[in-house]
Design a protein around this motif. Structure first.
Motif, short mmCIF file in Angstrom:
data_model
loop_
_atom_site.label_atom_id
_atom_site.label_comp_id
_atom_site.label_asym_id
_atom_site.label_seq_id
_atom_site.Cartn_x
_atom_site.Cartn_y
_atom_site.Cartn_z
N GLU A 1 9.97 -4.64 -9.02
CA GLU A 1 9.07 -4.79 -9.59
C GLU A 1 7.57 -5.32 -9.57
N ASP A 2 8.23 -7.19 -9.67
CA ASP A 2 7.67 -7.80 -9.16
C ASP A 2 6.67 -7.78 -7.26
N ARG B 1 14.73 -14.03 -3.70
CA ARG B 1 15.61 -14.24 -4.94
C ARG B 1 15.28 -15.47 -5.50
N SER B 2 15.05 -16.73 -5.43
CA SER B 2 14.62 -17.97 -6.33
C SER B 2 13.82 -17.70 -6.99
N VAL B 3 12.72 -16.85 -6.53
CA VAL B 3 11.18 -16.35 -7.16
C VAL B 3 10.93 -14.92 -7.64
N ILE B 4 11.67 -14.29 -7.93
CA ILE B 4 11.84 -13.07 -8.11
C ILE B 4 12.37 -13.38 -9.59
N MET C 1 8.10 -4.44 9.82
CA MET C 1 7.16 -3.83 10.33
C MET C 1 8.07 -3.95 11.41
N ARG C 2 8.38 -5.23 12.14
CA ARG C 2 9.33 -5.69 12.83
C ARG C 2 10.68 -5.35 13.07
N TYR C 3 11.36 -4.76 11.99
CA TYR C 3 12.44 -3.47 12.03
C TYR C 3 12.30 -2.59 11.98
N ARG C 4 10.62 -1.78 12.32
CA ARG C 4 10.46 -0.58 12.30
C ARG C 4 11.20 0.38 10.42
N PHE C 5 11.45 -1.06 9.76
CA PHE C 5 11.83 -0.22 8.29
C PHE C 5 10.29 0.31 7.14
N PRO C 6 10.66 0.72 6.54
CA PRO C 6 9.07 1.65 6.48
C PRO C 6 8.12 0.61 5.00
N PHE C 7 7.33 0.18 5.14
CA PHE C 7 7.10 -1.07 3.31
C PHE C 7 5.44 -0.19 3.31
N THR C 8 5.56 1.20 3.84
CA THR C 8 4.11 1.51 2.45
C THR C 8 4.79 1.52 0.61
N PHE C 9 5.71 1.63 0.69
CA PHE C 9 6.44 1.07 -1.22
C PHE C 9 5.58 -0.10 -1.72
N LEU C 10 5.57 -1.52 -0.40
CA LEU C 10 4.95 -2.38 -0.72
C LEU C 10 3.59 -2.26 -1.39
N LEU D 1 5.85 -5.58 -6.44
CA LEU D 1 5.06 -3.95 -5.47
C LEU D 1 3.96 -4.41 -6.33
N SER D 2 4.17 -5.78 -7.88
CA SER D 2 2.62 -6.00 -8.36
C SER D 2 2.09 -6.90 -7.16
N PRO D 3 0.28 -6.34 -7.64
CA PRO D 3 -0.40 -7.64 -6.58
C PRO D 3 -0.84 -8.99 -7.72
N GLU D 4 -0.39 -8.32 -8.73
CA GLU D 4 -0.65 -10.03 -9.88
C GLU D 4 0.55 -10.61 -8.79
N TRP D 5 1.24 -10.43 -8.84
CA TRP D 5 2.28 -11.33 -8.30
C TRP D 5 2.71 -12.20 -7.05
N ARG D 6 1.50 -11.00 -6.25
CA ARG D 6 0.94 -11.86 -5.40
C ARG D 6 0.33 -12.87 -5.26
N GLU D 7 -0.95 -12.56 -6.27
CA GLU D 7 -2.17 -13.29 -6.16
C GLU D 7 -1.86 -14.65 -7.32
N LYS D 8 -0.46 -15.13 -8.08
CA LYS D 8 -0.10 -15.76 -8.80
C LYS D 8 -0.35 -17.22 -8.34
N GLU D 9 0.57 -17.49 -6.98
CA GLU D 9 0.73 -18.61 -6.32
C GLU D 9 0.40 -17.59 -4.70
#
Length: 137
Positions: free
Chosen positions: A78-79, A70-73, A104-113, A81-89
């Motif tokens: 959309e943030d 919540r503090s960074v998004i 993965m731990r709670y077996r939620f779908p994550f492929t959209f990430l 989902l963006s590879p640029e967001w991950r690579e920025k910091e």
């Protein structure tokens, strides 16, 4: 020093506490910040010490992860989902990998990430793992 499973780390968190970054070792009852490591052979992957190095991440509880996200998004999902967001910091990468681990731990779908960032086989679970889970149910 003890090697702890993810279940041990999760069991040591203070439920609902978004200020607590530590977990408690079930063996010695010492509080510590758990860590995990992410490695990739992709040329574009930059770890904690630059390209071709592993990324060392703090393992965050779901409550801390929620607070930190919540503090960074600012731009919504959309943030994430963006590879640029991950690579920025590196902090963003740590949050993203914690999100992947939690899903993965709670077996939620994550492929959209993974959209637009990695090949389809980056974190694909093995068929054996799914069969093992089905047989233990």
């Amino acid at each position: 020093n003890f090697y702890l499973s993810d279940d041990d780390v999760v069991a040591g968190w203070s439920a609902g506490n978004s200020q607590e970054y530590k977990t408690e070792c079930p063996n010695c009852l010492t509080k510590f910040v758990p860590h995990f490591c992410v490695q990739s052979t992709l040329p574009s992957f930059a770890g904690s010490r630059g390209p071709n190095s592993p990324l060392f991440c703090e393992r965050l509880s779901p409550w801390v992860l929620k607070k930190e996200l919540r503090s960074v998004i600012s731009g919504g999902i959309e943030d994430l989902l963006s590879p640029e967001w991950r690579e920025k910091e590196s902090k963003n990468a740590v949050l993203w990998w914690n999100l992947i681990l939690s899903f993965m731990r709670y077996r939620f779908p994550f492929t959209f990430l993974l959209q637009g960032s990695f090949g389809t086989s980056l974190i694909a679970p093995t068929p054996d793992a799914d069969e093992d889970m089905a047989s233990s149910s």
